[in-house]
Every structure is written in structure tokens, then in C-alpha cells.
Design an enzyme around this catalytic site. Structure first.
Site, PDB file in Angstrom:
ATOM      1  N   LEU A   1       1.041  -0.954  -0.510  1.00  0.00           N
ATOM      2  CA  LEU A   1       0.174  -0.168  -0.423  1.00  0.00           C
ATOM      3  C   LEU A   1       0.834   0.833  -0.190  1.00  0.00           C
ATOM      4  O   LEU A   1       1.687   1.541   0.992  1.00  0.00           O
ATOM      5  CB  LEU A   1      -0.794   0.473   1.076  1.00  0.00           C
ATOM      6  CG  LEU A   1      -2.081   0.641   1.058  1.00  0.00           C
ATOM      7  CD1 LEU A   1      -2.910   0.700  -0.030  1.00  0.00           C
ATOM      8  CD2 LEU A   1      -2.652   1.026   2.801  1.00  0.00           C
ATOM      9  N   ASP A   2       0.627   2.192  -1.010  1.00  0.00           N
ATOM     10  CA  ASP A   2       1.609   2.859  -0.907  1.00  0.00           C
ATOM     11  C   ASP A   2       1.550   4.121   0.156  1.00  0.00           C
ATOM     12  O   ASP A   2       0.726   3.494   1.028  1.00  0.00           O
ATOM     13  CB  ASP A   2       1.608   4.069  -2.492  1.00  0.00           C
ATOM     14  CG  ASP A   2       0.934   3.257  -3.585  1.00  0.00           C
ATOM     15  OD1 ASP A   2       2.301   3.037  -3.906  1.00  0.00           O
ATOM     16  OD2 ASP A   2       0.466   3.769  -4.520  1.00  0.00           O
ATOM     17  N   LYS A   3       2.452   4.827   0.222  1.00  0.00           N
ATOM     18  CA  LYS A   3       2.864   5.636   1.587  1.00  0.00           C
ATOM     19  C   LYS A   3       2.257   6.536   1.669  1.00  0.00           C
ATOM     20  O   LYS A   3       1.342   7.183   2.634  1.00  0.00           O
ATOM     21  CB  LYS A   3       3.845   6.572   1.111  1.00  0.00           C
ATOM     22  CG  LYS A   3       5.424   7.251   2.373  1.00  0.00           C
ATOM     23  CD  LYS A   3       6.122   8.009   2.038  1.00  0.00           C
ATOM     24  CE  LYS A   3       6.173   9.488   2.866  1.00  0.00           C
ATOM     25  NZ  LYS A   3       7.541   9.458   3.112  1.00  0.00           N
TER      26      LYS A   3
END
Length: 179
Positions: free
Chosen positions: A42-44
Site C-alpha cells: 500500500l503506497d506511502k
């Protein structure tokens, strides 16, 4: 011990990296269980449901695209989303790395259970935002953001609420639940 895999459902805050090491804020700031690894990313700059497991086989099944696990996202976009944009998302859109599979897309109201983001989304006086629920089975890099931008509605906020049968439910931001 039986062959029961242990699973952690984590509600990842904005700005947290999906790894346990490094100088930036990451999973080790929130989760102190040993031997667990993220299943998928899950992207930053995305928030919401992350699954961690101590079972390599399960990790592979969750993160490998060939298993077609459906992922549900709540997406806040810039502008008042159109029927046409929803139709395009539903059919699949042509990104640089190929056509996305058809998604399930619908306009939704901002959920009343939603936590406020820190830092908050910049507000622009005369430009409304909309919320979309998007269900996809792939996981191309930054796919949801690229899809909404492609149909003319850049993503402002991205929250994953479900992966397969696992749901975020009432897990508070930055907290986790062991299954």
C-alpha cells in the site's frame, strides 16, 4: 500448532512505509509482532487495510495478481465525478502498461466513519471533491491513482477498505487486529 496461518489486519495511516526497517516511519512504529510480513503493498501516501501474515504461502496468494483477489478502495477525487468517468473505470482504462481489467466503480457519499487525514487534503474553494468506491482485482503500480487521473479526476485521498474477504471494519487508524 496446526496449519492455521496467523493474519494481522492493520489500518495503515498516511505517510507510513509498508516495511519494517528504514529511517522513515514504517510498520515497526505500529506493529510489534514477530515474523509477520506484508502481503501486498500500500503506497506511502495511501491509507487503510493492509494484511500481514507469518505464512509464506498465504502471503503469495494475497499478493500475487494471478489469484485475482478483489480489493476495494474508497477514493476521494478532485472535481465532481461524471457518469462517463465511472463508465470508463468500469470498462477498464488504457494505461501506459496496458489496459486495466474492468473495475466495479460507483459514486458514494463520504463515509461517516472516516478518520481525518493528517496532513489534511488541501481544499480549494470552488472545486468540489467526490468519492468513488472502486473494486479492482489487479495491482499495477499506483493503479487506482493512474486510473482516476486517466479519466480526468485525480486522486486526492486513497483508502483501501477490503482485500478478498478481509475487511477494515472498525479497526482504528494505526491499530491492528490479529486473526
Amino acid at each position: 500448532m496446526g496449519n492455521h496461518a496467523s493474519v494481522i489486519l492493520f489500518n495503515k495511516p498516511f505517510g507510513i512505509l509498508c516495511q519494517f526497517s528504514g529511517n522513515e516511519k514504517n510498520l515497526s512504529n505500529f506493529i510489534n509482532e514477530k515474523g509477520f510480513y506484508p502481503a501486498g503493498r500500500l503506497d506511502k501516501d495511501s491509507e487503510g487495510l493492509m494484511i500481514l501474515t507469518d505464512d509464506g504461502k498465504l502471503q503469495h496468494q494475497i499478493s500475487n495478481p494471478k489469484f485475482d483477489k478483489e480489493k476495494t478502495y474508497l477514493v476521494q477525487v478532485d472535481g465532481k465525478v461524471t457518469h462517463d468517468a465511472i463508465a470508463q473505470l468500469s470498462q477498464g482504462v488504457a494505461l501506459k502498461d496496458g489496459l486495466t481489467k474492468p473495475a466495479k466503480a460507483s459514486v458514494v457519499q463520504q463515509p461517516d466513519w472516516l478518520w481525518s487525514r493528517n496532513p489534511s487534503i488541501r481544499k480549494r474553494k470552488n472545486i468540489p471533491t467526490s468519492w468513488i468506491e472502486l473494486k479492482i482485482t489487479e495491482g499495477k503500480n499506483r493503479q487506482v491513482r493512474r486510473m482516476t487521473a486517466h479519466v480526468g479526476f485525480p486522486t486526492l485521498r486513497l483508502i483501501r477498505t477490503q482485500i478478498g474477504d478481509w475487511k477494515l471494519n472498525n479497526i482504528k487508524l494505526g491499530k491492528y487486529e490479529c486473526l
